[in-house]
Design a protein around this motif. Structure first.
Motif, mmCIF file in Angstrom:
data_model
loop_
_atom_site.group_PDB
_atom_site.id
_atom_site.type_symbol
_atom_site.label_atom_id
_atom_site.label_comp_id
_atom_site.label_asym_id
_atom_site.label_seq_id
_atom_site.Cartn_x
_atom_site.Cartn_y
_atom_site.Cartn_z
ATOM 1 N N LEU A 175 22.726 26.204 41.447
ATOM 2 C CA LEU A 175 24.126 26.824 42.060
ATOM 3 C C LEU A 175 25.271 26.602 41.040
ATOM 4 O O LEU A 175 26.036 27.539 40.778
ATOM 5 N N ALA A 176 25.211 25.221 40.241
ATOM 6 C CA ALA A 176 26.190 25.012 39.335
ATOM 7 C C ALA A 176 26.725 26.154 38.324
ATOM 8 O O ALA A 176 27.760 26.545 38.259
ATOM 9 N N PRO A 177 25.633 26.815 37.757
ATOM 10 C CA PRO A 177 26.144 27.713 36.595
ATOM 11 C C PRO A 177 26.786 29.110 37.205
ATOM 12 O O PRO A 177 27.755 29.610 36.608
ATOM 13 N N PHE A 178 26.636 29.386 38.335
ATOM 14 C CA PHE A 178 27.081 30.401 38.941
ATOM 15 C C PHE A 178 28.581 29.979 39.443
ATOM 16 O O PHE A 178 29.308 30.809 39.405
ATOM 17 N N LEU A 179 28.724 28.615 39.919
ATOM 18 C CA LEU A 179 30.338 28.708 40.092
ATOM 19 C C LEU A 179 31.076 28.321 38.821
ATOM 20 O O LEU A 179 32.315 28.868 38.771
ATOM 21 N N ILE A 180 30.176 28.051 37.810
ATOM 22 C CA ILE A 180 31.076 27.852 36.419
ATOM 23 C C ILE A 180 31.281 29.291 36.117
ATOM 24 O O ILE A 180 32.544 29.678 35.531
ATOM 25 N N MET A 181 30.336 30.140 36.033
ATOM 26 C CA MET A 181 30.631 31.549 35.725
ATOM 27 C C MET A 181 31.932 32.201 36.429
ATOM 28 O O MET A 181 32.515 32.885 35.911
ATOM 29 N N SER A 182 31.792 31.849 37.738
ATOM 30 C CA SER A 182 32.855 32.503 38.525
ATOM 31 C C SER A 182 34.169 32.131 38.437
ATOM 32 O O SER A 182 35.139 32.939 38.180
ATOM 33 N N ALA A 183 34.307 30.784 38.026
ATOM 34 C CA ALA A 183 35.573 30.352 37.564
ATOM 35 C C ALA A 183 36.084 30.914 36.011
ATOM 36 O O ALA A 183 37.239 31.335 35.812
ATOM 37 N N ILE A 184 34.954 31.038 35.262
ATOM 38 C CA ILE A 184 35.414 31.346 33.723
ATOM 39 C C ILE A 184 35.951 32.973 33.888
ATOM 40 O O ILE A 184 36.739 33.622 33.105
ATOM 41 N N ALA A 185 35.221 33.586 35.097
ATOM 42 C CA ALA A 185 35.617 35.189 35.052
ATOM 43 C C ALA A 185 36.886 35.560 35.735
ATOM 44 O O ALA A 185 37.267 36.630 35.516
ATOM 45 N N TYR A 252 26.396 33.483 47.994
ATOM 46 C CA TYR A 252 26.150 35.121 47.698
ATOM 47 C C TYR A 252 27.495 35.698 47.183
ATOM 48 O O TYR A 252 27.554 36.427 46.071
ATOM 49 N N ILE A 253 28.580 35.345 47.888
ATOM 50 C CA ILE A 253 29.753 36.296 47.696
ATOM 51 C C ILE A 253 30.645 35.734 46.503
ATOM 52 O O ILE A 253 31.163 36.921 46.135
ATOM 53 N N ILE A 254 30.824 34.638 46.318
ATOM 54 C CA ILE A 254 31.513 34.315 45.256
ATOM 55 C C ILE A 254 31.135 34.911 44.005
ATOM 56 O O ILE A 254 31.891 35.370 43.045
ATOM 57 N N PRO A 255 29.823 34.667 43.619
ATOM 58 C CA PRO A 255 29.385 35.219 42.411
ATOM 59 C C PRO A 255 29.518 36.813 42.136
ATOM 60 O O PRO A 255 29.757 37.478 41.205
ATOM 61 N N LEU A 256 29.252 37.410 43.440
ATOM 62 C CA LEU A 256 29.122 38.867 43.636
ATOM 63 C C LEU A 256 30.512 39.330 43.105
ATOM 64 O O LEU A 256 30.796 40.416 42.462
ATOM 65 N N MET A 281 27.802 37.968 29.060
ATOM 66 C CA MET A 281 29.042 38.731 28.969
ATOM 67 C C MET A 281 30.346 38.047 29.230
ATOM 68 O O MET A 281 31.423 38.144 28.545
ATOM 69 N N ILE A 282 30.407 37.141 30.168
ATOM 70 C CA ILE A 282 31.390 36.604 30.649
ATOM 71 C C ILE A 282 31.889 35.266 29.703
ATOM 72 O O ILE A 282 32.900 35.114 29.483
ATOM 73 N N SER A 283 30.619 34.569 29.309
ATOM 74 C CA SER A 283 30.685 33.296 28.861
ATOM 75 C C SER A 283 29.933 32.865 27.530
ATOM 76 O O SER A 283 30.383 32.308 26.816
ATOM 77 N N GLY A 284 28.834 33.552 27.419
ATOM 78 C CA GLY A 284 28.027 33.353 26.454
ATOM 79 C C GLY A 284 26.669 32.850 26.758
ATOM 80 O O GLY A 284 26.175 33.013 27.889
ATOM 81 N N SER A 285 25.644 32.819 25.592
ATOM 82 C CA SER A 285 24.469 32.851 25.581
ATOM 83 C C SER A 285 23.982 31.585 26.672
ATOM 84 O O SER A 285 22.953 31.557 27.216
ATOM 85 N N TRP A 286 24.902 30.544 26.301
ATOM 86 C CA TRP A 286 24.476 29.227 27.052
ATOM 87 C C TRP A 286 24.393 29.310 28.647
ATOM 88 O O TRP A 286 23.261 28.555 29.207
#
Length: 462
Positions: A175-185, A252-256, A281-286
């Motif tokens: 779950l952690a990468p989705f929360l990080i992605m959502s914050a960066i987005a 489900y809803i936060i990353p979406l 696209m949002i943050s990078g390949s990592w």
């Protein structure tokens, strides 16, 4: 109580006879086991956007939990605390309508569950091949599927408490990468994108849309087959289900919301696995790499949770005398139902190499039949045993409960109505086999071919 009112059952089938020798499931591991029974992360929600556009996908994951997930979770909470045995929904149907429907429920749910288990090793390898192309096809892929299935079946053999804590770790990491992605987005979000009904010229695919919602928010009742392994189930189950519902819906809803607002791509690109591309696209390949690894871990968690449910279901059915007594055998070292684990693993391996688009759809059909029987059992038990002790009780009267069950029941009928002829054929054959199995077991009992014994909570350990 009037003379016409049936007396509540004096002895509830709490099939936990051998479970007291090992550590039981506590709240946190149970939450994550339920989470992996149902979701395992936002992997697989992308086709909802592809099928109907961002707005309807967001609304679907906001509204569908209220008409499907929450009613199913409430029913599971009430019946699992009233009948806290490893048979789960089999006990409910048996107590409501008798042994024929209990056996049929067990067959329908076991077949749908064990077929689903077979999908997770393949899903895991499909993500791994993006990192290691050698697993794309041929012998390396087949060996990887066999290795995955056997290794993680053995983990299941080591004990439900271990599996539960393992699920906690898998849940956090996946779950952690989705929360990080959502914050960066957040700085990249354009709210107007949320109200898009999709690209012009792209036809709505309602079958894909509803099936995506159904599969991503399903199987809340599977954990009921492990109720006998839970510490203080009367208190733990309702709270664990509540927390799991919240975790699943937010997962489900936060990353979406984040990705649909931040990324503008062709609608057809929203295929399963697109979240990893969106992370790049949002943050990078990592972050893409982390999400792909998270998908592998999620597949492992899903495999473990559903294998546990299937194995303990067979144990519970043996304790209820729906199966021969040897299905209740437990490991001397880990006290786990090794016969159920071996049988479920063997069937999963057998199905793993088949082309099972229609088979999975058939499992969906069988699960829908089982859920209709489950709703009927819930309502009938309320009517049949109104005075029965229920540690958790859905705070609604019978008419309101009918309405609560009617809405998801209509959805189940729609799911079955859009099935293909092949699905009808396969599901019909499996249902007929389930009916035949009940009469075969009756014959075995009458001829004494196998040992059967109904076990209750006051009997001696195995």
């Amino acid at each position: 109580m009037s003379a016409d009112t049936p007396s509540p059952p004096l002895l509830l089938p709490i099939t936990t006879t051998a479970a007291t020798k090992t550590k039981k499931l506590t709240l946190i591991p149970l939450i994550f086991l339920i989470y992996f029974e149902v979701a395992g992360g936002p992997y697989g929600e992308e086709p909802a956007v592809q099928a109907a556009g961002p707005l309807l996908a967001i609304l679907g994951f906001l509204i569908f939990p209220f008409i499907w997930s929450i009613p199913e979770a409430l029913i599971t909470a009430e019946l699992s605390t009233a009948f806290p045995g490893n048979g789960g929904f089999v006990i409910w149907a048996d107590k409501a309508f008798g042994p024929f429907f209990g056996s049929l429920m067990g067959t329908l749910k076991f077949l749908s569950g064990v077929i689903n288990i077979a999908a997770f090793p393949a899903l895991c390898i499909d993500y791994l091949k993006r990192i290691f192309p050698i697993f794309a096809s041929g012998l390396p892929r087949n060996l990887a599927i066999i290795t995955f299935t056997l290794v993680f079946s053995f983990l299941n053999y080591t004990g439900l408490a271990i599996v539960g804590y393992f699920a906690v770790g898998l849940g956090v990491v996946s779950l952690a990468p989705f929360l990080i992605m959502s914050a960066i987005a957040i700085p990249q979000i354009h709210p107007r994108r949320w109200i898009s009904l999709g690209q012009k010229g792209v036809k709505k695919d309602w079958t894909l849309f509803f099936n995506t919602l159904f599969w991503n928010l399903n199987f809340w009742d599977n954990v009921s087959t492990m109720a006998g392994e839970v510490d203080k189930p009367h208190k733990t189950f309702p709270l664990a289900l509540l927390c799991a519902v919240i975790l699943t819906c937010l997962g489900y809803i936060i990353p979406l919301v984040a990705v649909t607002g931040a990324v503008l791509v062709d609608q057809n690109d929203w295929e399963t696995g697109f979240m990893a591309d969106a992370a790049k696209m949002i943050s990078g390949s990592w972050l893409k790499f982390w999400i792909e690894i998270g998908a592998v871990l999620s597949a492992i968690g899903l495999f473990e949770a559903q294998l546990s449910s299937s194995a303990y279901q067979l144990l519970g059915m043996a304790d209820l005398a729906f199966l021969p007594r040897f299905f209740a055998l437990r490991s001397k070292w880990f006290n786990t139902p090794w016969v159920g684990i071996v049988l479920s693993t063997a069937i999963a391996l057998g199905v793993s190499y088949m082309s099972y688009t229609d088979i999975v759809a058939s499992a969906n059909f069988l699960y829908s039949l089982g859920m209709l029987l489950e709703f009927a059992s819930f309502l009938w038990l309320r009517r049949k045993f109104p005075a029965m002790k229920r540690p958790y009780k859905v705070p609604l009267g019978l008419p309101a409960l009918v309405v609560m069950c009617l809405v998801p029941a209509v959805f189940l009928v729609v799911i079955m109505a859009i099935a293909t002829k092949t699905v009808y054929l396969v599901s019909g054959l499996m249902t007929a086999a389930g009916i035949g199995w009940y009469f075969f077991i009756k014959l075995c009992k009458s001829r004494g071919w196998f040992t059967f014994k109904r076990v209750d909570d006051d009997e001696e350990d195995l």
